[in-house]
Each structure stands twice: as C-alpha cells, then as structure tokens.
Motif scaffolding. Structure first.
Motif, PDB file in Angstrom:
ATOM      1  N   SER A   1      -1.516  65.780  34.926  1.00 17.74           N
ATOM      2  CA  SER A   1      -0.277  65.369  35.553  1.00 17.74           C
ATOM      3  C   SER A   1       0.178  66.391  36.584  1.00 17.74           C
ATOM      4  O   SER A   1       0.693  66.045  37.626  1.00 17.74           O
ATOM      5  CB  SER A   1       0.802  65.188  34.473  1.00 17.74           C
ATOM      6  OG  SER A   1       2.030  64.860  35.046  1.00 17.74           O
ATOM      7  N   ALA A   2      -0.031  67.647  36.283  1.00 19.95           N
ATOM      8  CA  ALA A   2       0.480  68.694  37.152  1.00 19.95           C
ATOM      9  C   ALA A   2      -0.382  68.894  38.382  1.00 19.95           C
ATOM     10  O   ALA A   2       0.109  69.161  39.465  1.00 19.95           O
ATOM     11  CB  ALA A   2       0.572  70.003  36.363  1.00 19.95           C
ATOM     12  N   THR A   3      -1.713  68.795  38.213  1.00 19.78           N
ATOM     13  CA  THR A   3      -2.591  69.158  39.317  1.00 19.78           C
ATOM     14  C   THR A   3      -3.342  67.984  39.906  1.00 19.78           C
ATOM     15  O   THR A   3      -3.763  68.025  41.053  1.00 19.78           O
ATOM     16  CB  THR A   3      -3.619  70.201  38.852  1.00 19.78           C
ATOM     17  OG1 THR A   3      -4.502  69.601  37.898  1.00 19.78           O
ATOM     18  CG2 THR A   3      -2.935  71.393  38.226  1.00 19.78           C
ATOM     19  N   GLY A   4      -3.566  66.960  39.068  1.00 21.01           N
ATOM     20  CA  GLY A   4      -4.286  65.796  39.555  1.00 21.01           C
ATOM     21  C   GLY A   4      -5.761  66.058  39.792  1.00 21.01           C
ATOM     22  O   GLY A   4      -6.449  65.261  40.406  1.00 21.01           O
ATOM     23  N   ASP A   5      -6.317  67.202  39.295  1.00 25.43           N
ATOM     24  CA  ASP A   5      -7.694  67.554  39.630  1.00 25.43           C
ATOM     25  C   ASP A   5      -8.648  67.370  38.464  1.00 25.43           C
ATOM     26  O   ASP A   5      -9.799  67.764  38.543  1.00 25.43           O
ATOM     27  CB  ASP A   5      -7.761  69.003  40.126  1.00 25.43           C
ATOM     28  CG  ASP A   5      -7.253  70.007  39.102  1.00 25.43           C
ATOM     29  OD1 ASP A   5      -7.334  71.212  39.373  1.00 25.43           O
ATOM     30  OD2 ASP A   5      -6.761  69.573  38.049  1.00 25.43           O
ATOM     31  N   LYS A   6      -8.212  66.786  37.349  1.00 29.90           N
ATOM     32  CA  LYS A   6      -9.075  66.540  36.203  1.00 29.90           C
ATOM     33  C   LYS A   6      -9.341  65.048  36.081  1.00 29.90           C
ATOM     34  O   LYS A   6      -8.439  64.233  36.154  1.00 29.90           O
ATOM     35  CB  LYS A   6      -8.421  67.060  34.925  1.00 29.90           C
ATOM     36  CG  LYS A   6      -8.194  68.575  34.905  1.00 29.90           C
ATOM     37  CD  LYS A   6      -9.505  69.323  34.771  1.00 29.90           C
ATOM     38  CE  LYS A   6      -9.274  70.822  34.656  1.00 29.90           C
ATOM     39  NZ  LYS A   6      -8.667  71.224  33.391  1.00 29.90           N
ATOM     40  N   ALA A   7     -10.606  64.700  35.860  1.00 32.49           N
ATOM     41  CA  ALA A   7     -10.954  63.290  35.716  1.00 32.49           C
ATOM     42  C   ALA A   7     -10.640  62.801  34.311  1.00 32.49           C
ATOM     43  O   ALA A   7     -10.904  63.489  33.326  1.00 32.49           O
ATOM     44  CB  ALA A   7     -12.428  63.095  36.021  1.00 32.49           C
ATOM     45  N   LEU A   8     -10.056  61.631  34.221  1.00 31.92           N
ATOM     46  CA  LEU A   8      -9.766  60.976  32.953  1.00 31.92           C
ATOM     47  C   LEU A   8     -10.730  59.818  32.746  1.00 31.92           C
ATOM     48  O   LEU A   8     -11.276  59.262  33.699  1.00 31.92           O
ATOM     49  CB  LEU A   8      -8.339  60.431  32.944  1.00 31.92           C
ATOM     50  CG  LEU A   8      -7.180  61.411  33.059  1.00 31.92           C
ATOM     51  CD1 LEU A   8      -5.885  60.640  33.235  1.00 31.92           C
ATOM     52  CD2 LEU A   8      -7.112  62.298  31.829  1.00 31.92           C
ATOM     53  N   THR A   9     -10.905  59.431  31.500  1.00 32.66           N
ATOM     54  CA  THR A   9     -11.553  58.168  31.171  1.00 32.66           C
ATOM     55  C   THR A   9     -10.517  57.303  30.479  1.00 32.66           C
ATOM     56  O   THR A   9      -9.896  57.727  29.500  1.00 32.66           O
ATOM     57  CB  THR A   9     -12.770  58.377  30.255  1.00 32.66           C
ATOM     58  OG1 THR A   9     -13.729  59.175  30.937  1.00 32.66           O
ATOM     59  CG2 THR A   9     -13.398  57.038  29.893  1.00 32.66           C
ATOM     60  N   VAL A  10     -10.310  56.092  30.996  1.00 33.22           N
ATOM     61  CA  VAL A  10      -9.262  55.200  30.498  1.00 33.22           C
ATOM     62  C   VAL A  10      -9.907  53.903  30.027  1.00 33.22           C
ATOM     63  O   VAL A  10     -10.628  53.240  30.790  1.00 33.22           O
ATOM     64  CB  VAL A  10      -8.219  54.904  31.595  1.00 33.22           C
ATOM     65  CG1 VAL A  10      -7.122  54.000  31.051  1.00 33.22           C
ATOM     66  CG2 VAL A  10      -7.622  56.196  32.140  1.00 33.22           C
ATOM     67  N   ALA A  11      -9.677  53.536  28.776  1.00 29.11           N
ATOM     68  CA  ALA A  11     -10.134  52.263  28.229  1.00 29.11           C
ATOM     69  C   ALA A  11      -9.041  51.225  28.429  1.00 29.11           C
ATOM     70  O   ALA A  11      -7.866  51.499  28.169  1.00 29.11           O
ATOM     71  CB  ALA A  11     -10.466  52.413  26.743  1.00 29.11           C
ATOM     72  N   ILE A  12      -9.422  50.027  28.886  1.00 31.32           N
ATOM     73  CA  ILE A  12      -8.431  49.010  29.254  1.00 31.32           C
ATOM     74  C   ILE A  12      -8.810  47.659  28.670  1.00 31.32           C
ATOM     75  O   ILE A  12      -9.923  47.167  28.895  1.00 31.32           O
ATOM     76  CB  ILE A  12      -8.308  48.880  30.784  1.00 31.32           C
ATOM     77  CG1 ILE A  12      -8.007  50.232  31.436  1.00 31.32           C
ATOM     78  CG2 ILE A  12      -7.240  47.863  31.155  1.00 31.32           C
ATOM     79  CD1 ILE A  12      -7.988  50.184  32.965  1.00 31.32           C
ATOM     80  N   THR A  13      -7.879  47.032  27.933  1.00 28.09           N
ATOM     81  CA  THR A  13      -8.014  45.615  27.600  1.00 28.09           C
ATOM     82  C   THR A  13      -7.305  44.815  28.687  1.00 28.09           C
ATOM     83  O   THR A  13      -6.346  45.286  29.293  1.00 28.09           O
ATOM     84  CB  THR A  13      -7.388  45.277  26.243  1.00 28.09           C
ATOM     85  OG1 THR A  13      -5.957  45.394  26.324  1.00 28.09           O
ATOM     86  CG2 THR A  13      -7.900  46.191  25.144  1.00 28.09           C
ATOM     87  N   GLY A  14      -7.765  43.587  28.920  1.00 32.93           N
ATOM     88  CA  GLY A  14      -7.157  42.771  29.971  1.00 32.93           C
ATOM     89  C   GLY A  14      -7.478  43.281  31.366  1.00 32.93           C
ATOM     90  O   GLY A  14      -6.766  42.963  32.327  1.00 32.93           O
ATOM     91  N   ALA A  15      -8.560  44.023  31.500  1.00 28.66           N
ATOM     92  CA  ALA A  15      -8.887  44.643  32.795  1.00 28.66           C
ATOM     93  C   ALA A  15      -9.292  43.626  33.851  1.00 28.66           C
ATOM     94  O   ALA A  15      -9.182  43.902  35.048  1.00 28.66           O
ATOM     95  CB  ALA A  15     -10.002  45.667  32.615  1.00 28.66           C
ATOM     96  N   THR A  16      -9.767  42.457  33.438  1.00 29.61           N
ATOM     97  CA  THR A  16     -10.192  41.455  34.413  1.00 29.61           C
ATOM     98  C   THR A  16      -9.034  40.581  34.889  1.00 29.61           C
ATOM     99  O   THR A  16      -9.226  39.709  35.733  1.00 29.61           O
ATOM    100  CB  THR A  16     -11.283  40.551  33.816  1.00 29.61           C
ATOM    101  OG1 THR A  16     -10.770  39.891  32.654  1.00 29.61           O
ATOM    102  CG2 THR A  16     -12.515  41.358  33.446  1.00 29.61           C
ATOM    103  N   GLY A  17      -7.834  40.810  34.365  1.00 29.87           N
ATOM    104  CA  GLY A  17      -6.673  40.022  34.754  1.00 29.87           C
ATOM    105  C   GLY A  17      -6.027  40.521  36.031  1.00 29.87           C
ATOM    106  O   GLY A  17      -6.472  41.480  36.670  1.00 29.87           O
ATOM    107  N   PHE A  18      -4.944  39.880  36.399  1.00 30.62           N
ATOM    108  CA  PHE A  18      -4.205  40.130  37.635  1.00 30.62           C
ATOM    109  C   PHE A  18      -3.777  41.593  37.757  1.00 30.62           C
ATOM    110  O   PHE A  18      -4.031  42.260  38.761  1.00 30.62           O
ATOM    111  CB  PHE A  18      -3.000  39.184  37.641  1.00 30.62           C
ATOM    112  CG  PHE A  18      -2.023  39.368  38.762  1.00 30.62           C
ATOM    113  CD1 PHE A  18      -2.432  39.568  40.066  1.00 30.62           C
ATOM    114  CD2 PHE A  18      -0.657  39.294  38.502  1.00 30.62           C
ATOM    115  CE1 PHE A  18      -1.515  39.715  41.097  1.00 30.62           C
ATOM    116  CE2 PHE A  18       0.273  39.439  39.514  1.00 30.62           C
ATOM    117  CZ  PHE A  18      -0.160  39.652  40.814  1.00 30.62           C
ATOM    118  N   VAL A  19      -3.149  42.117  36.726  1.00 33.50           N
ATOM    119  CA  VAL A  19      -2.689  43.504  36.741  1.00 33.50           C
ATOM    120  C   VAL A  19      -3.853  44.454  36.476  1.00 33.50           C
ATOM    121  O   VAL A  19      -3.987  45.499  37.122  1.00 33.50           O
ATOM    122  CB  VAL A  19      -1.573  43.728  35.698  1.00 33.50           C
ATOM    123  CG1 VAL A  19      -1.154  45.198  35.648  1.00 33.50           C
ATOM    124  CG2 VAL A  19      -0.373  42.836  36.010  1.00 33.50           C
TER     125      VAL A  19
END
Length: 343
Positions: free
Chosen positions: A32-50
């Motif tokens: 959050s502070a630096t924005g220089d670290k890569a995250l991995t985010v798991a998402i349900t509903g990823a193929t939807g509009f949002v």
C-alpha cells in the motif's frame, strides 16, 4: 477451441510469499505504501462485468490473478493466455490451493437478479451467493496461518437496506425486511465467518454499476438510441449508482489499504432519482427521455423481480468518504458522459 490453462502445482511460485504471518502483514502494508510489491489475488466472478475490469486493473499494475471458476473453458475464453499471461485459471477442485497461494481473495460471484423471480430462481439467487462465499471462507479458514490470505474482500449489495423513497441509508443503518435484504444478510453472514483474527474482512455493499459493457446501463442505452427510453415506473425511486471504474478502484484500494475494513458502501456520493438519471442519459446520448415504462408492464414481465427496478434506496458512502477515497465520477452526468464517449 479455447486453450485451458490448468492450475499449476507450482502456483505458489507466482508470488513472493513469506514464512510467517507477521511478515505477511508487513508485506501487505508495504504494498500500500510503495506499490512496488507484486500481489497474487484470487477472484470469484472474474468473468463478470466487474470482475473483468478488476482483472485488467490488477494486471496493469503487475499483479497476478487466479480466476476461481466453475468453467475453465469459459474463463479461458475470456482470459486467453496469449493476452493475459498473468492469469491462472482454477476450477473448483483447485480453489483451495489457489487461495492458499494468494495474498488476497475477492468474492464477486452471484447470479444476476434482474430477471423474473420464480421460486427456483429465488433459490438460485440466494444459493449462488451463499454457497460460493461459504466455500471460499472454508478454504481461507482451513489454510495454515503462514499460507492464509491477508485480506478477504466480499461483494454484497445495497439491497441490504431495503427500499424507501424518503429515507437515507449509510453503513450503520439496519437491514430491510424484503427478499433482497434477506439475501444480503445471508451473503454477508457467510463472509463474516472468516477468521478475522488473521484476515482483514471488507464487505462492499454495491449499488447499480454503470458501464457500457454490462449492468443496467447496457440494457438501457439501446432503448434510448431507438427513441424508446424513459424512466421506469414513477421515476421517483432513488438510484444509488457507481461508475465501474470507481467500483474497481474501491475494491483495489480495499485490497491494498489496511485501513479499509468492515462494511463500505460501494456507491457514488450523489445518488439521484431514477427520472433524473434517465434525463441525464437522454442528454448525453442525444435522445429524449420521453417514454416511461408503466409499473404494470414491468410487473407483467418480471413479476416479483420488478422490485429491482421499481423500488430503490438512497445510499450514502459515508465510510468511503471518511477513508478519503477519491471518486473519478462523483456526479451522474460526468459518469454518463464518460461512458457515452466509449459508445
């Protein structure tokens, strides 16, 4: 035929994981502070509009995404590996490992509600939200402390508050008594079962999402272009809306910023009556808003489901304002003008 990218056994290598819960929390804060670290985010509903727009946002900032899906074929067609090298597709049998290998989980799954409500459809509206949320929460809670995601962002809806033409609602308001309020209570109740001692929970009560490729606006714009647009029912019902880009930004900030916690209304700060929204839409597309759709006609087509468009609520994003969230589109006219430019 779409190429399906199977869930790799080495998925945990996609993200820099730490070996202790304490260091994982420091990792999240430094992002959050630096924005220089890569995250991995798991998402349900990823193929939807949002979900599609959220995936694009995460990838544009060099994060990785694991799409939690029931259909790898569909997900691979939406996110082909040639265009989305940062996306891994995981079917239900692989959700647990994917979640354990993620820094954050975003839950957007749920059957659309703008349809005729038969008893079977109402059960599916409820179960599609509750069952997926329960499965995700179980996987998070069953993970060991050093493999548990740091944050769980779960969608819910402003339907939680019920409907009113006169009252205003914020995050502290009680729940309503109608069917959609019941759905939202159950939905949120399952999300709240996550182990909050280890996982930061964010519940985003989402309003009507505006964008050209989905949601209510995608159905309204063609009618206006054919000079057949107008308010639904009386037009006096409140329309608590949010531009798609603002919602995605709010979810993204909820992932990164440890100050985001608990219930946050995912709406713009300036809700409008539906009649005003239709007038503004007619202005930006150069068509009149002159053909109202009678309440009886909507009920004939949608039955009980007509409540989605005939009733509304004035919902204010008090918590987002307190957190200093910056809206790109705080006013309906600016949001609609931006969308009209994409047509």
């Amino acid at each position: 035929m779409a190429t399906i990218r199977p869930f790799p056994s080495s998925f945990s290598a996609l993200t820099a994981r730490t070996t202790s819960r304490r260091s994982r929390l420091v990792f999240c804060c430094s992002c959050s502070a630096t924005g220089d670290k890569a995250l991995t985010v798991a998402i349900t509903g990823a193929t939807g509009f949002v979900g599609r727009r959220l995936v694009q946002k995460l990838l544009s900032d060099d994060h990785k995404v694991c799409v939690l899906t029931r259909s790898a074929t569909k997900a691979a067609s939406v996110f082909p590996s040639s265009a989305y090298p940062g996306v891994t597709v995981a079917e239900q049998g692989d959700w647990e490992q994917c979640i354990k290998s993620s820094n954050a989980v975003v839950n957007l799954a749920g059957m659309p509600i703008s349809t005729r409500w038969s008893p079977e459809v109402k059960r599916e509206i409820m179960q599609s939200r509750v069952n997926v949320t329960s499965k995700v929460v179980d996987h998070i809670n069953n993970a060991s402390a050093d493999a548990r995601p740091s944050v769980f962002v779960s969608a819910t809806a402003v339907g939680y508050y019920g409907t009113s033409e006169t009252d205003s609602f914020d995050e502290s308001s009680p729940s309503g008594k109608d069917y959609l309020a019941e759905v939202c209570r159950e939905w949120e109740g399952r999300a709240r079962q996550v182990n909050e001692d280890d996982v930061r929970l964010v519940l985003i009560r989402i309003g009507v999402v505006l964008g050209k490729d989905g949601g209510a606006l995608a159905k309204m714009i063609p009618l206006f272009m054919m000079f057949a647009g107008g308010p639904l029912g009386s037009g006096r019902q409140w329309f608590s809306w949010i531009h798609l880009d603002d919602l995605v930004d709010l979810i993204y900030e909820s992932i990164k910023n440890p100050a985001y916690r608990g219930v946050i209304n995912g709406t713009a700060p300036n809700p409008v009556r539906l009649a005003e929204m239709c007038d503004r839409l007619g202005q930006v597309v150069g068509r009149p808003s002159w053909l109202p759709v009678p309440e009886l006609a909507l009920k004939a087509v949608l039955g009980e489901g007509a409540t989605v468009v005939l009733d509304g609520q004035k919902v204010l994003p008090v918590r987002a304002s307190q957190l200093g969230f910056s809206y790109r589109y705080p006013y309906i006219r600016d949001a609609l003008k931006a969308i009209a430019k994409e047509l």
